[in-house]
Design an enzyme around this catalytic site. Structure first.
Site, PDB file in Angstrom:
ATOM      1  N   SER A 144      19.607 -12.675  20.013  1.00 37.62           N
ATOM      2  CA  SER A 144      20.316 -13.873  20.197  1.00 37.62           C
ATOM      3  C   SER A 144      21.570 -13.347  20.654  1.00 37.62           C
ATOM      4  O   SER A 144      22.074 -12.650  20.732  1.00 37.62           O
ATOM      5  CB  SER A 144      20.273 -14.581  18.460  1.00 37.62           C
ATOM      6  OG  SER A 144      21.224 -15.670  18.642  1.00 37.62           O
ATOM      7  N   TYR A 157      22.155 -14.151   9.531  1.00 40.54           N
ATOM      8  CA  TYR A 157      21.428 -14.122  10.980  1.00 40.54           C
ATOM      9  C   TYR A 157      21.907 -13.333  11.957  1.00 40.54           C
ATOM     10  O   TYR A 157      21.556 -12.536  12.518  1.00 40.54           O
ATOM     11  CB  TYR A 157      21.156 -15.534  11.257  1.00 40.54           C
ATOM     12  CG  TYR A 157      20.398 -15.819  12.385  1.00 40.54           C
ATOM     13  CD1 TYR A 157      18.858 -16.072  12.633  1.00 40.54           C
ATOM     14  CD2 TYR A 157      21.224 -16.053  13.733  1.00 40.54           C
ATOM     15  CE1 TYR A 157      18.167 -16.037  13.812  1.00 40.54           C
ATOM     16  CE2 TYR A 157      20.589 -16.246  14.758  1.00 40.54           C
ATOM     17  CZ  TYR A 157      19.085 -16.314  14.871  1.00 40.54           C
ATOM     18  OH  TYR A 157      18.406 -16.392  16.007  1.00 40.54           O
TER      19      TYR A 157
HETATM   20  O1  NJP Z   1      11.697 -20.456  16.609  1.00 45.26           O
HETATM   21  P1  NJP Z   1      10.271 -21.154  16.148  1.00 45.26           P
HETATM   22  P2  NJP Z   1      11.842 -19.833  18.176  1.00 45.26           P
HETATM   23  N1  NJP Z   1       5.624 -12.888  10.657  1.00 45.26           N
HETATM   24  O2  NJP Z   1      10.698 -21.621  14.515  1.00 45.26           O
HETATM   25  C1  NJP Z   1       6.844 -16.802  13.632  1.00 45.26           C
HETATM   26  C2  NJP Z   1      15.363 -16.280  18.617  1.00 45.26           C
HETATM   27  N2  NJP Z   1      16.128 -17.478  18.972  1.00 45.26           N
HETATM   28  O3  NJP Z   1      10.586 -19.946  19.081  1.00 45.26           O
HETATM   29  O4  NJP Z   1       4.513 -17.286  10.966  1.00 45.26           O
HETATM   30  C3  NJP Z   1       5.231 -13.257  11.826  1.00 45.26           C
HETATM   31  O5  NJP Z   1       9.874 -22.196  17.178  1.00 45.26           O
HETATM   32  C4  NJP Z   1       6.534 -18.494  13.258  1.00 45.26           C
HETATM   33  O6  NJP Z   1       5.199 -18.479  13.033  1.00 45.26           O
HETATM   34  P3  NJP Z   1       4.454 -18.703  11.624  1.00 45.26           P
HETATM   35  C5  NJP Z   1      14.814 -16.483  17.068  1.00 45.26           C
HETATM   36  O7  NJP Z   1      15.821 -15.918  16.104  1.00 45.26           O
HETATM   37  C6  NJP Z   1      16.249 -18.574  19.029  1.00 45.26           C
HETATM   38  O8  NJP Z   1      13.118 -20.228  18.603  1.00 45.26           O
HETATM   39  O9  NJP Z   1       3.256 -19.264  11.682  1.00 45.26           O
HETATM   40  N3  NJP Z   1       5.677 -14.288  12.648  1.00 45.26           N
HETATM   41  C7  NJP Z   1       6.858 -18.836  14.866  1.00 45.26           C
HETATM   42  O10 NJP Z   1       5.778 -18.632  15.576  1.00 45.26           O
HETATM   43  C8  NJP Z   1      13.496 -15.765  17.162  1.00 45.26           C
HETATM   44  O11 NJP Z   1      13.709 -14.541  17.094  1.00 45.26           O
HETATM   45  C9  NJP Z   1      17.214 -19.608  19.533  1.00 45.26           C
HETATM   46  O12 NJP Z   1       5.646 -19.489  10.703  1.00 45.26           O
HETATM   47  C10 NJP Z   1       6.588 -15.042  11.811  1.00 45.26           C
HETATM   48  C11 NJP Z   1       7.818 -18.170  15.158  1.00 45.26           C
HETATM   49  O13 NJP Z   1       8.145 -17.012  14.273  1.00 45.26           O
HETATM   50  C12 NJP Z   1      13.056 -16.317  18.660  1.00 45.26           C
HETATM   51  O14 NJP Z   1      14.102 -16.761  19.264  1.00 45.26           O
HETATM   52  C13 NJP Z   1      18.291 -18.971  19.832  1.00 45.26           C
HETATM   53  C14 NJP Z   1       7.291 -14.789  10.416  1.00 45.26           C
HETATM   54  C15 NJP Z   1       9.183 -19.093  15.249  1.00 45.26           C
HETATM   55  O15 NJP Z   1       9.195 -20.301  16.034  1.00 45.26           O
HETATM   56  C16 NJP Z   1      11.950 -17.268  18.510  1.00 45.26           C
HETATM   57  O16 NJP Z   1      12.136 -18.486  17.816  1.00 45.26           O
HETATM   58  C17 NJP Z   1      18.476 -17.785  19.723  1.00 45.26           C
HETATM   59  C18 NJP Z   1       6.704 -13.779   9.849  1.00 45.26           C
HETATM   60  N4  NJP Z   1       7.186 -13.297   8.743  1.00 45.26           N
HETATM   61  C19 NJP Z   1      17.734 -16.697  19.287  1.00 45.26           C
HETATM   62  N5  NJP Z   1       7.994 -16.018  10.288  1.00 45.26           N
HETATM   63  C20 NJP Z   1      17.009 -21.117  19.366  1.00 45.26           C
HETATM   64  N6  NJP Z   1      15.520 -21.566  19.200  1.00 45.26           N
HETATM   65  O17 NJP Z   1      17.803 -21.989  19.759  1.00 45.26           O
HETATM   66  C21 NJP Z   1       8.036 -16.573  11.370  1.00 45.26           C
HETATM   67  O18 NJP Z   1      19.851 -17.388  20.116  1.00 45.26           O
HETATM   68  N7  NJP Z   1       7.345 -16.388  12.250  1.00 45.26           N
END
Ligand code: NJP
Length: 241
Positions: A144, A157
């Site tokens: 990030s 975070y």
């Molecule tokens: O978030 P979201 P993003 N084990 O909530 C999964 C970074 N980022 O696409 O497990 C395995 O739409 C969850 O699936 P589920 C951010 O920090 C973002 O934005 O079924 N998987 C879902 O597929 C992250 O590293 C922004 O709940 C787990 C996914 O994670 C990355 O981008 C800004 C899990 C999250 O999808 C992708 O996030 C930035 C586990 N224990 C960095 N827990 C931003 N969006 O603004 C959750 O600087 N997941």
């Protein structure tokens, strides 16, 4: 300088059930990569795998909780068994809460560090030995901009993402002479489901479209074999930090 042909390679994408991870999986499949889409929610993963299949790509859904080593080990073994050794790992799964530190619960704190930092390290630990054995492999860590700079009300975070940037930088220097690339993306705000939002709801002037971030990530993977882009930082022009 030949770019790497990704066709036929095998990728594991974490957090691929929605948001950025889903778009990375779709983009990889579009370029001929066989993709293991992983997250905790089976139904959503099956939907993404189906979407890839419908578009002519190849995908398998793998239920995998990155915060648990036993789950990571089992998930990576299942990918190996069904598709083969992982050539590309995209450590994308992430969680975060925007709130004062004193109001952050121990559960939120643990999850932030366990998913973002330990999850990245666990998946890397599981896929790296086979990459080193083949002198070839690529790992992309989605950190990030908060892995490089700080804002208030997201201290755990920020700690987790600074950790990811440090981990990736150190590991790259350890393994780059053995044919393995470890790369990091430090994006600004992306229009995803992160933090409880939903995709398609954020202003383009201050947020990034996930499909374009996904394209930048897959472009990194196609760079010539002896090049490495350690890190890419990308922001919407209107983001003010
Ligand atoms: O978030 P979201 P993003 N084990 O909530 C999964 C970074 N980022 O696409 O497990 C395995 O739409 C969850 O699936 P589920 C951010 O920090 C973002 O934005 O079924 N998987 C879902 O597929 C992250 O590293 C922004 O709940 C787990 C996914 O994670 C990355 O981008 C800004 C899990 C999250 O999808 C992708 O996030 C930035 C586990 N224990 C960095 N827990 C931003 N969006 O603004 C959750 O600087 N997941």
């Amino acid at each position: 300088m030949a770019q790497v042909d990704l066709r036929g390679q095998i990728a594991l994408v974490t957090g691929a059930s929605r948001g950025l991870g889903r778009h990375v999986a779709l983009e990889l499949a579009r370029r001929g990569v066989r993709v293991a889409v992983s997250a905790r929610t089976e139904g959503e993963l099956e939907r993404v795998a189906g979407e890839i299949g419908d578009a002519g790509g190849e995908a398998m859904a793998i239920v995998l909780d990155v915060s648990r080593w036993d789950s990571v080990e089992r998930g990576v073994a299942a990918v190996r068994e069904r598709l083969g050794a992982v050539d590309i790992a995209v450590n994308n799964a992430g969680v975060g809460w925007y709130k004062p530190f004193t109001e952050t619960s121990i559960e939120e704190l643990d999850r932030t560090l366990d998913v973002n930092l330990k999850g990245t390290i666990y998946v890397t630990k599981a896929v790296l030995p086979e990459m080193l054995a083949r002198n070839s492999g690529q790992i992309v860590n989605v950190a990030s901009d908060l892995g490089r700079r700080v804002i208030p009300n997201m201290a755990p975070y920020v700690a987790s993402k600074f950790g990811v940037v440090g981990f990736a930088g150190s590991l790259l220097r350890e393994v780059k002479n053995r044919g393995v690339k470890v790369m990091t993306v430090t994006p600004g705000i992306i229009d995803t489901f992160f933090g409880g939002g939903s995709e398609g709801t954020k202003e383009e002037s201050w947020s990034l479209r996930p499909e374009f971030v996904a394209r930048a990530i897959v472009d990194m993977l196609e760079l010539p074999k002896h090049w490495v882009v350690d890190e890419i930082a990308v922001h919407a022009m209107g983001q003010d930090f």
